[in-house]
Design an enzyme around this catalytic site. Structure first.
Site, PDB file in Angstrom:
ATOM      1  N   HIS A 139       0.845  -1.197   0.000  1.00 26.18           N
ATOM      2  CA  HIS A 139       0.000   0.000   0.000  1.00 26.18           C
ATOM      3  C   HIS A 139       0.885   1.254   0.000  1.00 26.18           C
ATOM      4  CE1 HIS A 139      -2.882   3.050   1.199  1.00 26.18           C
ATOM      5  NE2 HIS A 139      -3.829   2.206   0.808  1.00 26.18           N
ATOM      6  N   GLU A 141       0.602   4.153   1.253  1.00 23.57           N
ATOM      7  CA  GLU A 141       0.795   4.800   2.561  1.00 23.57           C
ATOM      8  C   GLU A 141       1.922   4.105   3.334  1.00 23.57           C
ATOM      9  OE1 GLU A 141      -2.693   5.354   5.236  1.00 23.57           O
ATOM     10  OE2 GLU A 141      -1.300   4.756   6.816  1.00 23.57           O
TER      11      GLU A 141
END
Ligand code: SF4
Length: 303
Positions: A139, A141
């Site tokens: 991901h 993030e």
């Protein structure tokens, strides 16, 4: 048919801030505006901004490829104007800021304050703590967060990853452990896995610090999805299929409701699936614009 729409459905604060910011940016200056990655996991929003003039790039190097191969060549090479780079709510790795500056980008940073807080916590603790980050390794993030974690860290997405992470902790010889999380991780899993880790490290003389960095907006949305799913015959989740927080909502809906449907927009509704339903629930991920939710509600109301 009764329709229950989640109060927390749709754009969260961080996404709204980034999308509105990008819109303002492109309205005031149409040229040389780039965005690193999709601003939200929603194709319609990305397409809309692209049409207004924002160029979406996967990384700084793909920007260089672009200037060699596309129309941007003339615009950027011949222009002395600044290039502006929008950073989306997920944030970016530390090194990417450096690379962007080296490539003369002016950075317009819309990293969500909740994500910046995680970077700050990791950075503060990285020298004398082993860091466990709950979330998906791929991901964006987390790719950003990892860059603040130093060398001693592990990512845990599912229960089976715990054993390996604890072995790595042992190898590091560090006596302090910090547990943090992706902002959109499942709150249920966060609690369950943190407890398991605490139990397994009992009597091992490790100081454990657990920081629940799951964003409140995510937590509240997940809880509301659970509550509505328990009350209805069918639960519709609206959101991008590559959106992590939307996928979590779908998992929750499947757990608590016998019929759960995931759609990206109104065109994907199969009316046959819901024609005999008397009570239906609607929830949407953090990257789903209000208009998309309204379009789905309008179609269902017509049944
Ligand atoms: S889900 Fe939370 S952390 Fe993520 S962008 Fe939205 S407000 Fe920020």
């Amino acid at each position: 048919m009764e329709i229950i729409v989640g109060k927390t459905a749709g754009f969260c604060y961080g996404v709204k801030r980034a999308v509105e910011g990008a819109e303002k940016e492109v309205e005031s200056n149409k040229k040389n505006i780039y965005c690193l990655g999709e601003i939200v996991h929603n194709k319609d929003v990305v397409k809309g901004l692209e049409n207004k003039g924002i160029e979406f790039i996967d990384d700084i190097d793909s920007y260089k490829n672009d200037i060699n191969t596309t129309k941007i060549k003339e615009t950027v090479k011949e222009s002395k104007e600044e290039k502006r780079l929008i950073i989306r709510a997920h944030g970016i790795p530390k090194e990417t800021y450096k690379k962007a500056k080296e490539n003369n980008f002016q950075i317009i940073d819309y990293t969500c304050p909740n994500v910046l807080k995680i970077h700050q916590i990791a950075e503060e603790k990285k020298d004398d703590h082993y860091i466990i980050l709950f979330g998906n390794i791929n991901h964006p993030e987390n790719i950003g967060t990892i860059s603040y974690c130093g060398k001693n860290y592990s990512i845990i997405e599912e229960k089976e990853d715990i054993e390996k992470a604890l072995k790595e902790l042992e190898k590091s010889s560090l006596k302090k452990l910090l547990i943090i999380s992706q902002t959109t991780y499942s709150i249920e899993k966060f609690k369950e896995y943190s407890k398991l880790i605490q139990e397994q490290l009992e009597n091992k003389n490790i100081e454990i610090e657990i920081r629940n960095t799951i964003c409140k907006a995510t937590e509240i949305r997940q809880k509301e999805t659970e509550d509505i799913s328990k009350k209805v015959e069918c639960m519709i989740i609206i959101g991008g299929k590559n959106s992590s927080n939307t996928k979590k909502l779908y998992e929750i809906a499947k757990k608590y409701c016998k019929r759960a449907i995931l759609i990206e927009n109104k065109d994907q509704i199969d009316l046959k699936e819901i024609e005999n339903v008397k009570k239906i629930g609607i929830m949407a991920g953090a990257s789903t614009p209000d208009e998309k939710i309204k379009e789905v509600i309008n179609i269902i109301e017509k049944i």
